[in-house]
Design a protein around this motif. Structure first.
Motif, PDB file in Angstrom:
ATOM      1  N   LEU A  70      -6.379 152.207  -5.001  1.00  0.00           N
ATOM      2  CA  LEU A  70      -6.865 151.655  -5.811  1.00  0.00           C
ATOM      3  C   LEU A  70      -5.823 150.547  -7.208  1.00  0.00           C
ATOM      4  CD1 LEU A  70     -10.089 154.033  -5.893  1.00  0.00           C
ATOM      5  CD2 LEU A  70      -9.794 151.536  -4.808  1.00  0.00           C
ATOM      6  N   GLY A  71      -4.734 150.467  -7.010  1.00  0.00           N
ATOM      7  CA  GLY A  71      -4.150 150.029  -7.752  1.00  0.00           C
ATOM      8  C   GLY A  71      -3.303 150.461  -7.629  1.00  0.00           C
ATOM      9  N   PRO A  72      -2.191 150.412  -8.368  1.00  0.00           N
ATOM     10  CA  PRO A  72      -0.796 151.171  -8.593  1.00  0.00           C
ATOM     11  C   PRO A  72      -0.414 151.572  -9.718  1.00  0.00           C
ATOM     12  CG  PRO A  72      -0.699 148.726  -9.785  1.00  0.00           C
ATOM     13  CD  PRO A  72      -1.311 148.799  -8.471  1.00  0.00           C
ATOM     14  N   GLU A  73       0.016 153.173  -9.705  1.00  0.00           N
ATOM     15  CA  GLU A  73       0.419 154.152 -10.296  1.00  0.00           C
ATOM     16  C   GLU A  73      -0.171 153.635 -11.673  1.00  0.00           C
ATOM     17  OE1 GLU A  73       3.049 157.656 -10.429  1.00  0.00           O
ATOM     18  OE2 GLU A  73       4.607 155.855 -11.154  1.00  0.00           O
ATOM     19  N   LYS A  74       0.647 152.920 -12.196  1.00  0.00           N
ATOM     20  CA  LYS A  74       0.406 152.585 -13.597  1.00  0.00           C
ATOM     21  C   LYS A  74      -1.107 152.089 -13.967  1.00  0.00           C
ATOM     22  CE  LYS A  74       1.332 149.143 -17.652  1.00  0.00           C
ATOM     23  NZ  LYS A  74       2.171 147.974 -18.483  1.00  0.00           N
ATOM     24  N   VAL A  75      -1.882 151.126 -13.075  1.00  0.00           N
ATOM     25  CA  VAL A  75      -3.402 151.084 -13.240  1.00  0.00           C
ATOM     26  C   VAL A  75      -4.196 152.435 -12.951  1.00  0.00           C
ATOM     27  CG1 VAL A  75      -5.340 150.072 -11.999  1.00  0.00           C
ATOM     28  CG2 VAL A  75      -3.147 148.745 -12.334  1.00  0.00           C
ATOM     29  N   CYS A  76      -3.421 153.285 -12.071  1.00  0.00           N
ATOM     30  CA  CYS A  76      -3.981 154.289 -12.041  1.00  0.00           C
ATOM     31  C   CYS A  76      -4.475 155.293 -12.972  1.00  0.00           C
ATOM     32  CB  CYS A  76      -3.932 155.419 -10.858  1.00  0.00           C
ATOM     33  SG  CYS A  76      -3.963 154.614  -9.012  1.00  0.00           S
ATOM     34  N   LEU A  77      -3.484 155.943 -13.887  1.00  0.00           N
ATOM     35  CA  LEU A  77      -2.897 156.546 -15.130  1.00  0.00           C
ATOM     36  C   LEU A  77      -3.870 156.161 -16.253  1.00  0.00           C
ATOM     37  CD1 LEU A  77       0.620 156.639 -14.856  1.00  0.00           C
ATOM     38  CD2 LEU A  77      -1.116 158.154 -14.720  1.00  0.00           C
ATOM     39  N   GLU A  78      -3.953 154.542 -16.058  1.00  0.00           N
ATOM     40  CA  GLU A  78      -4.695 153.646 -17.621  1.00  0.00           C
ATOM     41  C   GLU A  78      -5.963 153.939 -17.050  1.00  0.00           C
ATOM     42  OE1 GLU A  78      -3.763 149.862 -17.250  1.00  0.00           O
ATOM     43  OE2 GLU A  78      -2.005 149.962 -18.790  1.00  0.00           O
ATOM     44  N   SER A  79      -6.461 154.060 -15.663  1.00  0.00           N
ATOM     45  CA  SER A  79      -8.487 154.338 -14.932  1.00  0.00           C
ATOM     46  C   SER A  79      -8.626 155.781 -15.801  1.00  0.00           C
ATOM     47  CB  SER A  79      -8.314 153.939 -13.493  1.00  0.00           C
ATOM     48  OG  SER A  79      -8.287 152.351 -13.703  1.00  0.00           O
ATOM     49  N   LYS A 187      24.899 150.635 -14.803  1.00  0.00           N
ATOM     50  CA  LYS A 187      24.351 150.362 -15.425  1.00  0.00           C
ATOM     51  C   LYS A 187      22.283 150.534 -14.975  1.00  0.00           C
ATOM     52  CE  LYS A 187      27.017 146.903 -16.230  1.00  0.00           C
ATOM     53  NZ  LYS A 187      28.182 144.902 -16.523  1.00  0.00           N
ATOM     54  N   PRO A 188      21.943 150.665 -16.271  1.00  0.00           N
ATOM     55  CA  PRO A 188      20.662 151.602 -15.080  1.00  0.00           C
ATOM     56  C   PRO A 188      19.425 149.993 -15.248  1.00  0.00           C
ATOM     57  CG  PRO A 188      20.420 152.291 -17.781  1.00  0.00           C
ATOM     58  CD  PRO A 188      21.827 151.807 -17.203  1.00  0.00           C
ATOM     59  N   THR A 189      18.422 150.172 -14.616  1.00  0.00           N
ATOM     60  CA  THR A 189      18.285 148.622 -14.014  1.00  0.00           C
ATOM     61  C   THR A 189      16.647 149.370 -13.360  1.00  0.00           C
ATOM     62  OG1 THR A 189      19.740 147.509 -13.649  1.00  0.00           O
ATOM     63  CG2 THR A 189      17.744 146.653 -12.476  1.00  0.00           C
ATOM     64  N   PRO A 190      15.672 148.839 -14.262  1.00  0.00           N
ATOM     65  CA  PRO A 190      14.758 149.685 -13.762  1.00  0.00           C
ATOM     66  C   PRO A 190      13.420 148.615 -12.390  1.00  0.00           C
ATOM     67  CG  PRO A 190      14.057 149.797 -16.118  1.00  0.00           C
ATOM     68  CD  PRO A 190      15.582 148.927 -15.188  1.00  0.00           C
ATOM     69  N   ILE A 191      13.112 149.305 -11.380  1.00  0.00           N
ATOM     70  CA  ILE A 191      12.706 148.322 -10.481  1.00  0.00           C
ATOM     71  C   ILE A 191      11.389 148.920  -9.501  1.00  0.00           C
ATOM     72  CG2 ILE A 191      12.974 146.832  -8.801  1.00  0.00           C
ATOM     73  CD1 ILE A 191      15.570 146.294  -9.542  1.00  0.00           C
ATOM     74  N   ASP A 192       9.847 148.237 -10.024  1.00  0.00           N
ATOM     75  CA  ASP A 192       9.325 148.978  -8.814  1.00  0.00           C
ATOM     76  C   ASP A 192       9.149 149.134  -7.679  1.00  0.00           C
ATOM     77  OD1 ASP A 192       7.079 148.847 -11.000  1.00  0.00           O
ATOM     78  OD2 ASP A 192       6.797 146.533 -10.525  1.00  0.00           O
ATOM     79  N   TYR A 193       9.172 150.335  -7.047  1.00  0.00           N
ATOM     80  CA  TYR A 193       9.900 151.248  -5.912  1.00  0.00           C
ATOM     81  C   TYR A 193       9.326 150.066  -4.665  1.00  0.00           C
ATOM     82  CZ  TYR A 193      10.837 154.762  -2.360  1.00  0.00           C
ATOM     83  OH  TYR A 193      11.128 155.060  -1.603  1.00  0.00           O
ATOM     84  N   GLY A 194       8.552 149.678  -5.235  1.00  0.00           N
ATOM     85  CA  GLY A 194       8.226 148.968  -3.544  1.00  0.00           C
ATOM     86  C   GLY A 194       9.018 147.100  -3.549  1.00  0.00           C
ATOM     87  N   LEU A 196      11.656 147.517  -4.766  1.00  0.00           N
ATOM     88  CA  LEU A 196      13.597 148.017  -4.231  1.00  0.00           C
ATOM     89  C   LEU A 196      14.225 147.266  -3.030  1.00  0.00           C
ATOM     90  CD1 LEU A 196      15.783 149.527  -5.726  1.00  0.00           C
ATOM     91  CD2 LEU A 196      14.803 151.454  -4.390  1.00  0.00           C
ATOM     92  N   TYR A 197      13.614 147.654  -1.786  1.00  0.00           N
ATOM     93  CA  TYR A 197      14.422 147.071  -0.791  1.00  0.00           C
ATOM     94  C   TYR A 197      14.984 145.699  -0.698  1.00  0.00           C
ATOM     95  CZ  TYR A 197      15.073 146.678   4.581  1.00  0.00           C
ATOM     96  OH  TYR A 197      15.907 146.862   5.787  1.00  0.00           O
ATOM     97  N   THR A 198      14.144 144.693  -1.221  1.00  0.00           N
ATOM     98  CA  THR A 198      14.584 143.506  -1.334  1.00  0.00           C
ATOM     99  C   THR A 198      15.996 143.316  -2.964  1.00  0.00           C
ATOM    100  OG1 THR A 198      12.524 142.942  -0.948  1.00  0.00           O
ATOM    101  CG2 THR A 198      13.430 140.949  -2.618  1.00  0.00           C
ATOM    102  N   ALA A 199      15.938 143.823  -3.675  1.00  0.00           N
ATOM    103  CA  ALA A 199      16.294 143.953  -4.684  1.00  0.00           C
ATOM    104  C   ALA A 199      17.753 144.690  -4.208  1.00  0.00           C
ATOM    105  CB  ALA A 199      16.125 144.927  -5.918  1.00  0.00           C
ATOM    106  N   LEU A 200      17.867 145.516  -3.531  1.00  0.00           N
ATOM    107  CA  LEU A 200      19.060 146.131  -2.924  1.00  0.00           C
ATOM    108  C   LEU A 200      19.870 145.600  -1.824  1.00  0.00           C
ATOM    109  CD1 LEU A 200      18.182 149.510  -2.368  1.00  0.00           C
ATOM    110  CD2 LEU A 200      19.771 148.517  -3.336  1.00  0.00           C
ATOM    111  N   GLN A 201      18.955 144.596  -0.960  1.00  0.00           N
ATOM    112  CA  GLN A 201      18.933 143.351  -0.118  1.00  0.00           C
ATOM    113  C   GLN A 201      20.159 142.370   0.054  1.00  0.00           C
ATOM    114  OE1 GLN A 201      16.300 141.327   2.036  1.00  0.00           O
ATOM    115  NE2 GLN A 201      17.354 142.573   3.989  1.00  0.00           N
ATOM    116  N   GLN A 202      19.571 142.037  -1.314  1.00  0.00           N
ATOM    117  CA  GLN A 202      19.789 140.548  -2.276  1.00  0.00           C
ATOM    118  C   GLN A 202      21.152 140.733  -3.352  1.00  0.00           C
ATOM    119  OE1 GLN A 202      16.465 138.283  -4.240  1.00  0.00           O
ATOM    120  NE2 GLN A 202      15.644 137.683  -1.710  1.00  0.00           N
ATOM    121  N   GLY A 203      20.584 141.662  -3.431  1.00  0.00           N
ATOM    122  CA  GLY A 203      22.286 142.937  -4.149  1.00  0.00           C
ATOM    123  C   GLY A 203      21.876 142.428  -6.095  1.00  0.00           C
ATOM    124  N   VAL A 204      20.474 142.771  -6.403  1.00  0.00           N
ATOM    125  CA  VAL A 204      20.364 142.653  -7.366  1.00  0.00           C
ATOM    126  C   VAL A 204      20.707 143.872  -8.090  1.00  0.00           C
ATOM    127  CG1 VAL A 204      18.765 142.773  -9.032  1.00  0.00           C
ATOM    128  CG2 VAL A 204      18.416 141.244  -7.042  1.00  0.00           C
TER     129      VAL A 204
END
Length: 324
Positions: A70-79, A187-194, A196-204
């Motif tokens: 029914l949507g990601p965390e933010k949508v559920c909180l707003e609902s 250096k904190p980098t906010p990234i959606d959990y879903g 993160l795998y790609t961000a780690l893989q690509q060196g982001v």
């Protein structure tokens, strides 16, 4: 149709689909969250739903929609805030954006150990924090164990805060988590959990921080080769209900739901301990486990505690420290 009208129509549609209603004299509560069905918290919410049905003799039912159906965390909180969704589960960290007091749960080393953690969460302070979001449309029913979060990295081991200097570390969208990494030199980098795998893989990012089950189930160990057990924070998960829906329940229905939620906490604690132990066993075969001197990290983050002096969060810090 104007944008405002479109938004209103969308909210009404969501309310019709996922709120709380009656079916053949059965009151149905919709609970949506982002975890998979194997997660201890999901299984604990299933346990709660079963106890609600038993305690109400079938007059109440909790329907659970996992895996962001029914949507990601933010949508559920707003609902929840609109009363369009009855219940959801979130980490206390994203709650910081809605409820200032929740920041205290994300502070590094605010809990001495698991015994202290549960004394706080199950005591007066925990009850205050669960109630603190009511005015924002986010009323807490209970806390679930989400373990201790530690750093894991791709190219270098973290033996001390010095090793974090200049490292891009993924964090939740939490002001406290971001400030913590900054204080430690990263250096904190906010990234959606879903993502993160790609961000780690690509060196982001050079690494992230999370509990052992999350590192294991996400398969981030395929990229990150070092797990530093500094155990800096222990932000719990929070089971929330919409005050709009809670206030429409009878006193007996409220009692039944709260009792079932409380019983699910004990159930979840046992599941979590088993899941965490098994996850660590598996992780140890895939990455290098680093056990640093935690005092180095604890002393480095003290300025973050001090920054809350004279505030409501600072008051809560003092009260938590005094809990024996």
């Amino acid at each position: 149709m104007t944008k405002a009208a479109s938004a209103a129509s969308a909210i009404l549609l969501v309310g019709a689909l996922v709120g709380c209603g009656k079916r053949d004299d059965i009151k149905v509560f919709k609970l949506a969250h982002g975890l998979n069905t194997e997660h201890p918290v999901h299984k604990s919410m299933e346990f709660m739903a079963k106890r609600v049905a038993e305690k109400s003799n079938g007059r109440m039912r909790v329907d659970i929609y996992p895996s962001e159906q029914l949507g990601p965390e933010k949508v559920c909180l707003e609902s929840l805030q609109f009363g369009a969704l009855a219940m959801t589960k979130t980490s206390s960290s994203p709650m910081e954006g809605f409820v200032e007091e929740m920041k205290v749960l994300g502070l590094p080393y605010v809990f001495r150990d698991k015994d202290h953690y549960w004394k706080v969460l199950n005591g007066p302070i925990g009850k205050e924090l669960l109630a603190a979001g009511r005015a924002k449309g986010l009323m807490g029913l209970c806390f679930y164990d989400a373990g201790a979060r530690s750093f894991y990295t791709t190219t270098k081991a973290i033996n001390s805060p010095d090793d974090l200097v200049g490292q891009n570390i993924r964090v939740q969208k939490s002001p406290v988590a971001m400030d913590m990494v900054k204080v430690l030199g990263g250096k904190p980098t906010p990234i959606d959990y879903g993502e993160l795998y790609t961000a780690l893989q690509q060196g982001v990012v050079d690494g992230a921080e999370n509990n052992p089950p999350s590192l294991y189930t996400s398969r981030h160990y395929e990229i990150c080769k070092y797990y530093c057990l500094d155990e800096h924070t222990m932000p719990p998960d929070v089971l929330l209900i919409s005050p709009m829906i809670w206030d429409k329940m009878t006193a007996d229905e409220q009692r039944i739901l709260q009792e079932a939620a409380d019983e699910s906490v004990e159930f979840q604690r046992k599941l979590w301990e088993e899941f965490e132990a098994q996850s660590m066993k598996e992780i140890a075969t895939k990455v290098e486990i680093v056990k640093p001197d935690k005092e180095l990290f604890r002393s480095s983050v003290r300025p973050l505690w001090d920054s809350f002096a004279g505030t409501r969060v600072g008051e809560l810090i003092n009260r938590i420290v005094e809990v024996q």
